[in-house]
Design an enzyme around this catalytic site. Structure first.
Site, PDB file in Angstrom:
ATOM      1  N   PHE A 141       1.070  -1.263  -0.402  1.00 30.60           N
ATOM      2  CA  PHE A 141       0.202  -0.155  -0.207  1.00 30.60           C
ATOM      3  C   PHE A 141       0.994   1.387   0.182  1.00 30.60           C
ATOM      4  O   PHE A 141       1.615   0.838   0.794  1.00 30.60           O
ATOM      5  CB  PHE A 141      -0.659   0.630   1.239  1.00 30.60           C
ATOM      6  CG  PHE A 141      -1.640   1.200   0.884  1.00 30.60           C
ATOM      7  CD1 PHE A 141      -3.058   1.538   0.129  1.00 30.60           C
ATOM      8  CD2 PHE A 141      -1.570   2.382   1.505  1.00 30.60           C
ATOM      9  CE1 PHE A 141      -3.863   1.937   0.204  1.00 30.60           C
ATOM     10  CE2 PHE A 141      -2.811   3.645   2.031  1.00 30.60           C
ATOM     11  CZ  PHE A 141      -3.379   3.320   0.774  1.00 30.60           C
ATOM     12  N   ASP A 226       9.165   2.806   1.576  1.00 27.54           N
ATOM     13  CA  ASP A 226       7.990   3.530   2.489  1.00 27.54           C
ATOM     14  C   ASP A 226       7.962   3.255   4.090  1.00 27.54           C
ATOM     15  O   ASP A 226       7.309   1.958   4.103  1.00 27.54           O
ATOM     16  CB  ASP A 226       6.803   2.828   1.594  1.00 27.54           C
ATOM     17  CG  ASP A 226       5.248   3.517   2.263  1.00 27.54           C
ATOM     18  OD1 ASP A 226       5.735   4.331   3.246  1.00 27.54           O
ATOM     19  OD2 ASP A 226       4.028   3.586   1.143  1.00 27.54           O
ATOM     20  N   LYS A 255       2.769   9.792   8.702  1.00 33.80           N
ATOM     21  CA  LYS A 255       2.027   9.390   9.799  1.00 33.80           C
ATOM     22  C   LYS A 255       2.611  10.242  10.779  1.00 33.80           C
ATOM     23  O   LYS A 255       2.194  10.921  11.770  1.00 33.80           O
ATOM     24  CB  LYS A 255       1.896   7.938   9.545  1.00 33.80           C
ATOM     25  CG  LYS A 255       0.991   7.809   8.620  1.00 33.80           C
ATOM     26  CD  LYS A 255       0.659   6.206   8.966  1.00 33.80           C
ATOM     27  CE  LYS A 255      -0.430   5.107   7.616  1.00 33.80           C
ATOM     28  NZ  LYS A 255      -1.934   5.297   8.570  1.00 33.80           N
TER      29      LYS A 255
HETATM   30  N1  PLP Z   1       2.459   4.149   2.545  1.00 34.42           N
HETATM   31  C1  PLP Z   1       2.269   3.605   3.778  1.00 34.42           C
HETATM   32  C2  PLP Z   1       3.685   1.811   4.258  1.00 34.42           C
HETATM   33  C3  PLP Z   1       0.712   3.344   4.334  1.00 34.42           C
HETATM   34  O1  PLP Z   1       0.858   3.212   5.146  1.00 34.42           O
HETATM   35  C4  PLP Z   1       0.373   4.811   4.030  1.00 34.42           C
HETATM   36  C5  PLP Z   1      -1.680   5.665   4.618  1.00 34.42           C
HETATM   37  O2  PLP Z   1      -1.512   4.099   5.569  1.00 34.42           O
HETATM   38  C6  PLP Z   1       0.458   5.562   2.981  1.00 34.42           C
HETATM   39  C7  PLP Z   1       1.369   5.317   1.917  1.00 34.42           C
HETATM   40  C8  PLP Z   1      -0.355   6.886   1.862  1.00 34.42           C
HETATM   41  O3  PLP Z   1      -0.440   7.683   3.458  1.00 34.42           O
HETATM   42  P1  PLP Z   1      -1.495   9.394   3.747  1.00 34.42           P
HETATM   43  O4  PLP Z   1      -2.538   8.508   3.916  1.00 34.42           O
HETATM   44  O5  PLP Z   1      -0.874   9.662   3.857  1.00 34.42           O
HETATM   45  O6  PLP Z   1      -1.073   9.340   1.845  1.00 34.42           O
END
Ligand code: PLP
Length: 398
Positions: A141, A226, A255
């Protein structure tokens, strides 16, 4: 939708329609206050928060140092454009760079998806024409913008939004041969989470991460991690990739960086960040004074509390407690990002039903898959709070 749901979404009960787009299922609760590991709803009921806005409020709710930094900055200077400097983003970048490993530069954003967008654009600029493909893993994700949605290895999320931007390819998670086969001369970068969070809390094997690092170096391809869900102490190290002793070329965070203030960042080694020139990328709000002041306070508290150590301690206590429950088949994850795989056949109900029962008993977790519950509490959670959570879980899973 019931009137109760409408009210929970902030609308008045008299409205005949909900004023918010139907992108989320109707919530059953509206929280109005938080302190530490606890949330209070509008009826005054208190809940132990073991999810923390999906791994966002790693210092708990309303942390006094972060709240004071936000309040002080709000009365001093709320915003200036990134055309000018501000007194926080440089220091914030220096601290983050040190935690990630040094030798890099940062671009600040408002969210995780935007941090990944920055990484994807950087990969394209680095690769040049004809070498723009980004490889990510099935089950991953990476966000909800069109590009990060395509990087997200979950085809069901793609279907309604085709055609998605070109230049993404997916490989089997934790399988180095699958990556080796996919790495042709069109590939600019590999983008991976150290633990797939939304995909079900699936940690990368240490050997896999090391082999990916070696392969990327051998082929001259960027390794981009990520760390949006895993970063800043949650896994028991400052960053998940540090468990494997590797250094990525690009790292994205969000986050926990703002403990609830919207701020993210894309870090890249200086020689890679140098691909960008003024005008290549930008943002109105990313790294602006209020968010950057909050994030500086967050990092100060995280370092003084040694949150990676706290995550290791709390993670072990939770893992031991959850593993002892007969209805829990296994516990996976790293540090304080865990999933408990439930024996749903024996329980006669799925993880969503269990999460709803826990919510009714005042404990917040989420069903990360139909058979697993995710636990991602504040890293400052106390032993007593963990034990309280475990005792309610024990009753609900009895
Ligand atoms: N990457 C990862 C691993 C995530 O867990 C998330 C959100 O859950 C995102 C990207 C996307 O972040 P945002 O919701 O702040 O755009």
């Amino acid at each position: 939708m019931t009137n109760e749901h409408r009210v929970a979404m902030g609308a008045t009960a008299e409205l005949d329609h909900c004023p918010l787009m139907p992108t989320y299922a109707a919530p059953s609760v509206m929280f109005v206050a938080g302190d530490g590991s606890w949330l209070t709803d509008r009826d005054g009921t208190r809940y132990l928060d073991l999810l923390n806005g999906l791994a966002v409020t790693s210092l708990g709710h309303a942390h006094p140092v972060v709240a004071a930094a936000i309040a002080a900055q709000a009365t001093k200077l709320l915003h200036v454009s990134n055309l000018y400097g501000n007194e926080h983003h440089g220091q914030l970048a220096t601290t983050l760079d040190g935690l990630i490993g040094g030798g890099g530069q940062l671009f600040f954003t408002n969210s995780g998806a935007e941090a990944n967008e920055c990484a994807l654009k950087l990969a394209r600029k680095f690769g040049g024409r004809g070498r723009h493909v980004v490889i990510s893993a099935w089950g991953s994700f990476h966000g909800r913008t069109l590009a990060t949605l395509h990087a997200t290895g979950q085809p069901t999320k793609h279907e309604a939004f085709q055609p998605l931007p070109e230049g993404f390819r997916h490989v089997v998670w934790n399988d180095i041969d699958s990556l080796r086969t996919a790495l042709d001369p069109s590939v600019a970068a590999v983008l991976l989470e150290p633990v797939q969070g939304e995909g079900g809390v699936n940690p990368a094997d240490i050997e896999y991460l090391r082999a990916v690092r070696d392969l990327c170096t051998e082929r001259g391809v960027l390794l981009m991690m990520d760390e949006i869900q895993t970063g800043l102490g949650r896994t028991g190290e400052w960053f998940g990739f540090q468990h494997a002793g590797i250094q990525p070329d690009v790292v994205t965070v969000a986050k926990a960086l703002g403990n609830g203030m919207p701020i993210g960042g894309c870090w890249a080694k200086r020689e890679i960040a140098a691909c960008f020139e003024p005008g290549d990328h930008g943002t109105t709000y990313g790294g602006q004074p209020l968010a950057a002041a909050a994030a500086r306070a967050v990092l100060d508290v995280m370092m003084s509390e040694d949150v990676p150590r706290r995550a290791r301690h709390a993670g072990k206590r939770f893992t031991d407690g959850l593993s002892a429950l007969p209805a829990v088949l296994s516990v996976r994850g790293l540090g304080m990002l865990l999933a408990a795989e439930l024996d749903v056949d024996a329980l006669g109900r799925d993880s969503r039903a269990v999460a709803a029962e826990l919510m009714a008993r005042g404990v917040i977790v989420n069903a990360v898959t139909p058979t697993a519950l995710r636990v991602a509490p504040s890293l400052l959670i106390s032993d007593d709070e963990i034990d309280h959570g475990l005792s309610i879980l024990t009753e609900v899973l009895a």
